[in-house]
Enzyme design. Structure first.
Site, short mmCIF file in Angstrom:
data_model
loop_
_atom_site.label_atom_id
_atom_site.label_comp_id
_atom_site.label_asym_id
_atom_site.label_seq_id
_atom_site.Cartn_x
_atom_site.Cartn_y
_atom_site.Cartn_z
CG HIS A 17 -1.99 -1.09 1.44
ND1 HIS A 17 -2.18 -2.04 2.27
CD2 HIS A 17 -2.98 -1.49 0.55
CE1 HIS A 17 -3.05 -2.76 2.20
NE2 HIS A 17 -3.39 -2.53 1.01
CE LYS A 41 -11.49 -6.88 2.13
NZ LYS A 41 -10.32 -6.22 1.58
NE ARG A 90 -3.32 -6.48 -4.75
CZ ARG A 90 -4.15 -7.33 -4.05
NH1 ARG A 90 -3.38 -7.97 -2.83
NH2 ARG A 90 -5.44 -7.53 -4.12
CB SER A 128 -4.58 -7.08 4.26
OG SER A 128 -4.06 -5.96 4.07
N1 COA Z 1 -0.26 -3.94 -1.77
C1 COA Z 1 -0.67 -5.02 -0.77
N2 COA Z 1 -2.05 -5.35 -0.66
C2 COA Z 1 -2.83 -4.70 -1.42
C3 COA Z 1 -2.51 -3.72 -2.29
C4 COA Z 1 -1.09 -3.29 -2.39
N3 COA Z 1 -0.67 -2.24 -3.18
N4 COA Z 1 -3.56 -3.12 -2.98
C5 COA Z 1 -4.62 -3.84 -2.46
N5 COA Z 1 -4.37 -4.90 -1.52
C6 COA Z 1 -5.17 -5.62 -0.94
C7 COA Z 1 -5.49 -5.48 0.32
O1 COA Z 1 -4.60 -5.55 1.45
C8 COA Z 1 -6.67 -6.32 0.50
O2 COA Z 1 -6.47 -7.59 0.90
P1 COA Z 1 -7.33 -8.53 1.58
O3 COA Z 1 -8.70 -8.72 0.78
O4 COA Z 1 -6.81 -9.63 1.50
O5 COA Z 1 -8.04 -7.83 2.85
C9 COA Z 1 -7.37 -6.42 -0.88
O6 COA Z 1 -6.25 -6.30 -1.79
C10 COA Z 1 -8.25 -4.84 -1.39
O7 COA Z 1 -8.32 -4.41 -0.08
P2 COA Z 1 -8.20 -2.67 -0.03
O8 COA Z 1 -7.49 -2.03 -1.23
O9 COA Z 1 -8.10 -2.18 1.09
O10 COA Z 1 -9.77 -2.40 -0.72
P3 COA Z 1 -10.82 -2.87 0.17
O11 COA Z 1 -11.58 -3.84 -1.16
O12 COA Z 1 -10.88 -3.63 1.36
O13 COA Z 1 -11.65 -1.64 0.12
C11 COA Z 1 -13.06 0.10 -0.59
C12 COA Z 1 -12.72 -1.37 -0.88
C13 COA Z 1 -13.16 0.76 0.94
C14 COA Z 1 -12.28 1.02 -1.49
C15 COA Z 1 -14.53 -0.05 -1.02
O14 COA Z 1 -15.22 -0.93 -0.12
C16 COA Z 1 -15.45 1.25 -0.75
O15 COA Z 1 -15.28 2.13 -1.28
N6 COA Z 1 -16.14 1.11 0.44
C17 COA Z 1 -17.16 2.54 0.85
C18 COA Z 1 -18.48 2.20 0.23
C19 COA Z 1 -18.94 2.40 -1.17
O16 COA Z 1 -18.56 3.40 -1.56
N7 COA Z 1 -19.17 1.35 -1.83
C20 COA Z 1 -19.47 1.48 -3.23
C21 COA Z 1 -17.97 1.02 -3.94
S1 COA Z 1 -18.40 0.86 -5.73
#
Ligand code: COA
Length: 162
Positions: A17, A41, A90, A128
């Site tokens: 990240h 989650k 990624r 993560s």
């Molecule tokens: N390096 C390492 N890991 C990474 C990464 C990077 N560069 N980029 C993404 N990841 C991983 C994360 O660790 C996570 O892993 P996990 O699933 O094993 O926990 C996964 O990829 C995705 O996580 P993250 O990037 O934190 O995104 P998310 O899917 O958890 O979060 C939000 C998504 C918060 C952006 C989305 O749910 C959101 O916008 N929520 C608000 C409500 C909303 O507006 N909803 C409508 C959206 S269309």
């Protein structure tokens, strides 16, 4: 001023990240790392723990601010006057989910674009979830995690079941 938000659960924030955050600062004047309060989650770390870890490990990066948010990511972007949502791509396996999210967000707010950054290949396979699993099984994760996150994971291992 070009403002972008980088939203996520950050449970916990990894060096992958941080790599994306740094790349985004080369393009935007301000990058707001936006920690979602109630993710879909079931996070290991509480909202305040995730927020604090993100703040601690990004505070020395110029142009970066940490904030928490609730509700729609596009509403938070509008509130912050950010025209861009940054996401990391990624691998090809991220594409479908990211494509859906980017198009949904665009249909909700047409003035906000999603821009993707690709991490260094070294971080292209970490997530993560796997980090947490490996940490709880005793792996040495110094190459993937900032020291403060490592410390918190060790503590969580003692206190919480995962
Ligand atoms: N390096 C390492 N890991 C990474 C990464 C990077 N560069 N980029 C993404 N990841 C991983 C994360 O660790 C996570 O892993 P996990 O699933 O094993 O926990 C996964 O990829 C995705 O996580 P993250 O990037 O934190 O995104 P998310 O899917 O958890 O979060 C939000 C998504 C918060 C952006 C989305 O749910 C959101 O916008 N929520 C608000 C409500 C909303 O507006 N909803 C409508 C959206 S269309």
């Amino acid at each position: 001023m070009k403002i972008a938000i980088y939203p996520g659960t950050f449970d916990p924030i990894t060096n992958g990240h941080i790599d994306i955050i740094k790349r985004a600062t080369y393009v935007f004047d301000r990058v707001i790392v936006a920690v979602v309060r109630n993710p879909s989650k079931n996070p290991l770390f509480s909202y305040s723990e995730r927020l604090k870890m993100v703040f601690d490990v990004t505070k020395s990066i110029k142009g970066v601010k940490t904030e928490g948010f609730d509700g729609l990511v596009v509403d938070f972007a509008k509130k912050k006057k950010a025209k861009v949502i940054v996401r990391g791509l990624r691998m090809i396996s991220d594409f479908e989910y990211e494509f859906q999210m980017a198009l949904t967000n665009r249909s909700l707010a047409s003035g906000i674009e999603t821009i993707f950054f690709m991490p260094h290949p070294f971080y292209s396979y970490i997530s993560s979830r796997l980090i947490k699993e490996a940490a709880f099984l005793g792996a040495d994760l110094r190459q993937f995690l900032p020291a403060t996150v490592l410390k918190n994971l060790k503590q969580a291992k003692k206190q919480k079941a995962y």
